[in-house]
Design a protein around this motif. Structure first.
Motif, short mmCIF file in Angstrom:
data_model
loop_
_atom_site.label_atom_id
_atom_site.label_comp_id
_atom_site.label_asym_id
_atom_site.label_seq_id
_atom_site.Cartn_x
_atom_site.Cartn_y
_atom_site.Cartn_z
N LYS A 117 17.42 36.95 30.29
CA LYS A 117 16.61 36.22 29.31
C LYS A 117 15.13 36.58 29.40
O LYS A 117 14.30 35.95 28.73
N ALA A 176 16.70 27.51 29.91
CA ALA A 176 15.53 28.13 29.28
C ALA A 176 15.94 29.16 28.23
O ALA A 176 16.97 29.83 28.35
N SER A 177 15.11 29.29 27.21
CA SER A 177 15.35 30.25 26.14
C SER A 177 14.88 31.64 26.53
O SER A 177 14.16 31.83 27.52
N GLU A 197 6.23 25.13 20.08
CA GLU A 197 7.16 25.47 21.15
C GLU A 197 7.73 24.22 21.80
O GLU A 197 7.12 23.15 21.78
N HIS A 198 8.90 24.37 22.42
CA HIS A 198 9.58 23.28 23.09
C HIS A 198 9.25 23.31 24.58
O HIS A 198 9.33 24.37 25.21
N ALA A 202 11.23 32.56 28.00
CA ALA A 202 10.56 31.32 28.40
C ALA A 202 9.66 31.54 29.61
O ALA A 202 9.89 32.43 30.43
N ARG A 203 8.60 30.71 29.70
CA ARG A 203 7.68 30.77 30.83
C ARG A 203 7.89 29.53 31.68
O ARG A 203 7.86 28.41 31.16
N ASP A 212 10.96 26.69 25.65
CA ASP A 212 10.04 27.82 25.76
C ASP A 212 9.16 27.76 27.01
O ASP A 212 8.78 28.80 27.55
N VAL A 213 8.82 26.55 27.44
CA VAL A 213 7.94 26.37 28.59
C VAL A 213 8.52 25.29 29.50
O VAL A 213 8.96 24.24 29.02
N ARG A 252 16.55 24.93 22.61
CA ARG A 252 15.35 25.78 22.77
C ARG A 252 14.42 25.17 23.80
O ARG A 252 14.01 24.02 23.68
#
Length: 213
Positions: free
Chosen positions: A149, A122-123, A34-35, A126-127, A104-105, A102
Motif C-alpha cells: 500500500k 490504512a488506504s 482526507e480521512h 496513507a501516512r 489517509d492519516v 478510507r
C-alpha cells in the motif's frame, strides 16, 4: 496567549496540543477532505487531535480508544465515528469500516497491536505518524502492508520542529481555543498534591493535570 484562554488550557496546548497539531500538519501534511484515524483518542492529545483534524478540514475523523466515556467525548468534540480498541473481533476491519473504507492519516500514540491493526486498515499511500508507545515499545509489522500500500511511517517529536513552526501552530490553536473551537478539560491540583497528580496520571487520566502554585 489570547485573552479568555485559561492558563491550564494554554499549557496543554503547548504540550499535547503541539504534538497533535504538528503531527497532522508539519508531518502528515493533512489535506482537506482526507480521512483521519486517531488512536488513543480518549486522552488529552487524542481529544485535541480530533478537534484539530476537524478544524484542518478532514473529511472524516475516526476516534479509537478503550474508554467508552472517552469515545463519547470524542464524538461530542467532532469525531464522525468511534471504535473500541479492546473489543473482540477484527480490529482492522472495524477501523476501515468506521473510516468508510478510507484512512489517509493515522495518529499513533500507542504502537503495539493497535498500530498493526491501523496499518491493515490504512488506504494506499496513507501516512502514519508515530508519537508514542503507550501500548508497548515493540510491534511486529507485516512487510506486505507497508510495501503493497506504499504506506509512509514517520516519527514525530515536538523538540525537532523549528521554533517558527511551533509558534505558528500554537498561535492557531490558541486563537481557536479563544473562539471555543478547541476545548481541553483541565484538572487543576495544588503543588501540595503532587503525589495525587502522579497517581491520577498513572491511572490514565483523560483530563490534563495542571499543578497550580
Amino acid at each position: 496567549v489570547p485573552a479568555g484562554v485559561a492558563d491550564g488550557v494554554a499549557v496543554a496546548l503547548g504540550i499535547s496540543g503541539l504534538a497533535a497539531w504538528l503531527a497532522l500538519t508539519w508531518r502528515a501534511e493533512l489535506q482537506p477532505g482526507e480521512h483521519v484515524l486517531v488512536l488513543a483518542a480518549s486522552g488529552v492529545l487524542g481529544q485535541i487531535a480530533v478537534q484539530a483534524a476537524r478544524l484542518l478540514g478532514a473529511g472524516r475523523v475516526v476516534a479509537a480508544a478503550r474508554s467508552p466515556e472517552g469515545l463519547q467525548r470524542c464524538l461530542e468534540l467532532g469525531a464522525d465515528a468511534s471504535v473500541r480498541l479492546d473489543e473482540p473481533g477484527d480490529l482492522s476491519a472495524a477501523l476501515a469500516q468506521a473510516g468508510e473504507g478510507r484512512i489517509d492519516v493515522v495518529l499513533d500514540p500507542l504502537w503495539g497491536e493497535p498500530l498493526v491493526a491501523a496499518l491493515g486498515a490504512a488506504s494506499f499511500g496513507a501516512r502514519i505518524v508515530q508519537i508514542g508507545a503507550s501500548a508497548g515499545p515493540e510491534a511486529t509489522i507485516p512487510s506486505a502492508a507497508i510495501r503493497g500500500k506504499m504506506l509512509v511511517l514517520m516519527g514525530h517529536t515536538n523538540f525537532a520542529a523549528p521554533p517558527e513552526v511551533k509558534r505558528e501552530a500554537y498561535t492557531r490553536m490558541a486563537e481557536a481555543a479563544a473562539r471555543g473551537e478547541i476545548t481541553v478539560e483541565v484538572d487543576p491540583l495544588g503543588l501540595d498534591q503532587v503525589d495525587e497528580a502522579w497517581r491520577r496520571l498513572a491511572a490514565g487520566s483523560h483530563r490534563k493535570i495542571v499543578l497550580v502554585p
